[in-house]
Design a protein around this motif. Structure first.
Motif, PDB file in Angstrom:
ATOM      1  N   THR A 227       0.846  -1.206   0.000  1.00 23.09           N
ATOM      2  CA  THR A 227       0.000   0.000   0.000  1.00 23.09           C
ATOM      3  C   THR A 227       0.879   1.253   0.000  1.00 23.09           C
ATOM      4  OG1 THR A 227      -1.557  -1.265   1.339  1.00 23.09           O
ATOM      5  CG2 THR A 227      -1.973   1.106   1.183  1.00 23.09           C
ATOM      6  N   MET A 228       1.947   1.238   0.812  1.00 20.76           N
ATOM      7  CA  MET A 228       2.853   2.397   0.846  1.00 20.76           C
ATOM      8  C   MET A 228       3.538   2.597  -0.498  1.00 20.76           C
ATOM      9  SD  MET A 228       4.677   2.854   4.487  1.00 20.76           S
ATOM     10  CE  MET A 228       5.196   1.253   4.967  1.00 20.76           C
ATOM     11  N   ALA A 229       3.881   1.452  -1.129  1.00 16.44           N
ATOM     12  CA  ALA A 229       4.586   1.542  -2.420  1.00 16.44           C
ATOM     13  C   ALA A 229       3.705   2.161  -3.500  1.00 16.44           C
ATOM     14  CB  ALA A 229       5.050   0.158  -2.855  1.00 16.44           C
ATOM     15  N   PHE A 230       2.379   2.005  -3.381  1.00 18.75           N
ATOM     16  CA  PHE A 230       1.490   2.583  -4.390  1.00 18.75           C
ATOM     17  C   PHE A 230       1.251   4.073  -4.148  1.00 18.75           C
ATOM     18  CE2 PHE A 230       0.078  -1.994  -4.886  1.00 18.75           C
ATOM     19  CZ  PHE A 230       0.800  -2.163  -6.068  1.00 18.75           C
ATOM     20  N   GLY A 231       1.685   4.562  -2.970  1.00 18.10           N
ATOM     21  CA  GLY A 231       1.597   6.005  -2.701  1.00 18.10           C
ATOM     22  C   GLY A 231       2.911   6.671  -3.082  1.00 18.10           C
TER      23      GLY A 231
ATOM     24  N   PHE B 114      17.799   5.131  -2.766  1.00 20.57           N
ATOM     25  CA  PHE B 114      16.809   4.245  -2.137  1.00 20.57           C
ATOM     26  C   PHE B 114      16.420   3.078  -3.050  1.00 20.57           C
ATOM     27  CE2 PHE B 114      13.699   4.460   1.474  1.00 20.57           C
ATOM     28  CZ  PHE B 114      14.568   5.019   2.392  1.00 20.57           C
ATOM     29  N   GLY B 115      15.995   3.406  -4.273  1.00 23.33           N
ATOM     30  CA  GLY B 115      15.492   2.380  -5.198  1.00 23.33           C
ATOM     31  C   GLY B 115      16.552   1.336  -5.502  1.00 23.33           C
ATOM     32  N   THR B 116      17.776   1.791  -5.824  1.00 22.59           N
ATOM     33  CA  THR B 116      18.866   0.863  -6.157  1.00 22.59           C
ATOM     34  C   THR B 116      19.166  -0.054  -4.978  1.00 22.59           C
ATOM     35  OG1 THR B 116      19.758   2.700  -7.418  1.00 22.59           O
ATOM     36  CG2 THR B 116      21.177   0.794  -7.168  1.00 22.59           C
ATOM     37  N   ALA B 117      19.188   0.527  -3.775  1.00 27.33           N
ATOM     38  CA  ALA B 117      19.486  -0.282  -2.577  1.00 27.33           C
ATOM     39  C   ALA B 117      18.425  -1.371  -2.385  1.00 27.33           C
ATOM     40  CB  ALA B 117      19.566   0.616  -1.351  1.00 27.33           C
ATOM     41  N   PHE B 118      17.145  -1.040  -2.642  1.00 29.11           N
ATOM     42  CA  PHE B 118      16.075  -2.041  -2.524  1.00 29.11           C
ATOM     43  C   PHE B 118      16.314  -3.198  -3.495  1.00 29.11           C
ATOM     44  CE2 PHE B 118      12.444  -1.158   0.238  1.00 29.11           C
ATOM     45  CZ  PHE B 118      12.747   0.106   0.716  1.00 29.11           C
ATOM     46  N   TRP B 119      16.635  -2.856  -4.769  1.00 23.72           N
ATOM     47  CA  TRP B 119      16.863  -3.911  -5.772  1.00 23.72           C
ATOM     48  C   TRP B 119      18.018  -4.808  -5.368  1.00 23.72           C
ATOM     49  CZ3 TRP B 119      13.819  -5.734  -9.404  1.00 23.72           C
ATOM     50  CH2 TRP B 119      12.819  -4.907  -9.930  1.00 23.72           C
TER      51      TRP B 119
ATOM     52  N   GLU C  49      11.951   2.246  -6.767  1.00 27.25           N
ATOM     53  CA  GLU C  49      11.609   1.557  -5.511  1.00 27.25           C
ATOM     54  C   GLU C  49      10.254   0.855  -5.627  1.00 27.25           C
ATOM     55  OE1 GLU C  49      11.566   4.069  -1.983  1.00 27.25           O
ATOM     56  OE2 GLU C  49      10.124   2.700  -1.085  1.00 27.25           O
ATOM     57  N   LYS C  50       9.276   1.539  -6.260  1.00 27.57           N
ATOM     58  CA  LYS C  50       7.931   0.942  -6.419  1.00 27.57           C
ATOM     59  C   LYS C  50       8.018  -0.399  -7.149  1.00 27.57           C
ATOM     60  CE  LYS C  50       5.466   5.338  -6.885  1.00 27.57           C
ATOM     61  NZ  LYS C  50       4.330   5.377  -5.992  1.00 27.57           N
ATOM     62  N   ALA C  51       8.852  -0.439  -8.222  1.00 29.65           N
ATOM     63  CA  ALA C  51       8.962  -1.666  -9.012  1.00 29.65           C
ATOM     64  C   ALA C  51       9.557  -2.791  -8.168  1.00 29.65           C
ATOM     65  CB  ALA C  51       9.825  -1.404 -10.244  1.00 29.65           C
TER      66      ALA C  51
END
Ligand code: HEM
Length: 232
Positions: A113-117, A196-201, A125-127
């Motif tokens: 839900t947070m990712a869709f906001g 942020f996004g790169t670290a998540f992947w 990061e959403k992906a």
């Protein structure tokens, strides 16, 4: 396939890594809870997390609904993998497992839900969250399905897959810290949205690979041990 015991030193290293990551996960969830419930407690103008604190304060209820069960995930998760505890107190394993799976479902659904906001890391990061968050929920549902059918070898494997993704949230923190430090060394104070996004992947991918390696390495032993369990 012949059963062989996993190397003891390796098991010890793995346990230390799991405990270390679970402590990081518990610490970040605790910090977020304190900052949301008592705004200003841990933030100052010089704090690099001040931007993040403001971001999460904007959806405090949803964030709390995410981080409170995440603490249960970090505390109960390692216990579910202690073989002695499972063998000696199967009822405790079952009840703790139900609480763990309920908490994990809430963590996964609120995370998605947070990712869709609005997210710090944007589309990148959403992906990552959509892919791995969905897989997290599917893995745990499959783990439950196999446990109900008393297919314990498959139950164990899907539990490891789901657990590894949840624990990746803790792996991501040192990765972010490394990006942050590397940028500072180049004389640039980076904003969280830059890494942020790169670290998540990276975190989710590394942890998923580690889980698959462990599952394959221990499959013969685990299957042999589970086959020896007395029928209930
Ligand atoms: C189970 C262990 C988990 C823990 C301990 C945890 C912890 C946290 C914490 C503390 C935050 C607030 C950010 C911060 O304080 O740095 C957060 C945000 C977030 N988490 Fe989790 N989380 C976990 C699992 C997950 C899972 C499985 C997903 C995916 C479905 C997820 C998705 C998110 C998202 C999307 C955000 C918001 C990020 C943003 O706004 O940019 N989390 N999590």
């Amino acid at each position: 396939m012949q059963a062989m015991n996993p190397n003891r030193g390796l098991v010890r290293i793995l346990w230390s890594a799991v405990m270390f990551l679970a402590s990081i996960g518990l610490a970040v969830a605790t910090r977020r809870t304190i900052v949301l419930m008592k705004p200003g407690t841990m933030s100052s103008a010089k704090n690099p997390a001040v931007q993040l604190d403001a971001h999460f304060a904007n959806h405090a209820t949803l964030t709390l609904a995410h981080v409170l069960p995440a603490m249960l995930f970090m505390v109960l998760g390692p216990l579910q993998f202690v073989r002695g505890l499972r063998a000696k107190y199967p009822q405790v394993h079952r009840w703790s497992g139900r609480i763990f799976l309920t908490a994990s479902t809430v963590v996964g659904v609120t995370g998605l839900t947070m990712a869709f906001g609005k997210t710090i890391g944007g589309v990148d990061e959403k992906a990552a969250i959509t892919l791995f968050g969905t897989f997290f929920l599917i893995a745990l549902a499959k783990a439950l399905w196999h446990a109900l059918r008393r297919e314990f070898a498959q139950h164990r494997e899907w539990m490891i897959r789901g657990y590894a993704i949840g624990l990746a949230v803790a792996t991501i923190r040192p990765i972010m810290g490394t990006f942050f430090a590397a940028a500072l060394l180049r004389g640039h104070a980076p904003e969280p949205k830059e890494f942020f996004g790169t670290a998540f992947w990276i975190g989710f991918t590394l942890q998923t690979i580690a889980a698959e390696i462990w599952i394959n390495y221990t499959r013969p032993t685990a299957a042999a041990q589970l086959a020896m369990l007395p029928a209930k």
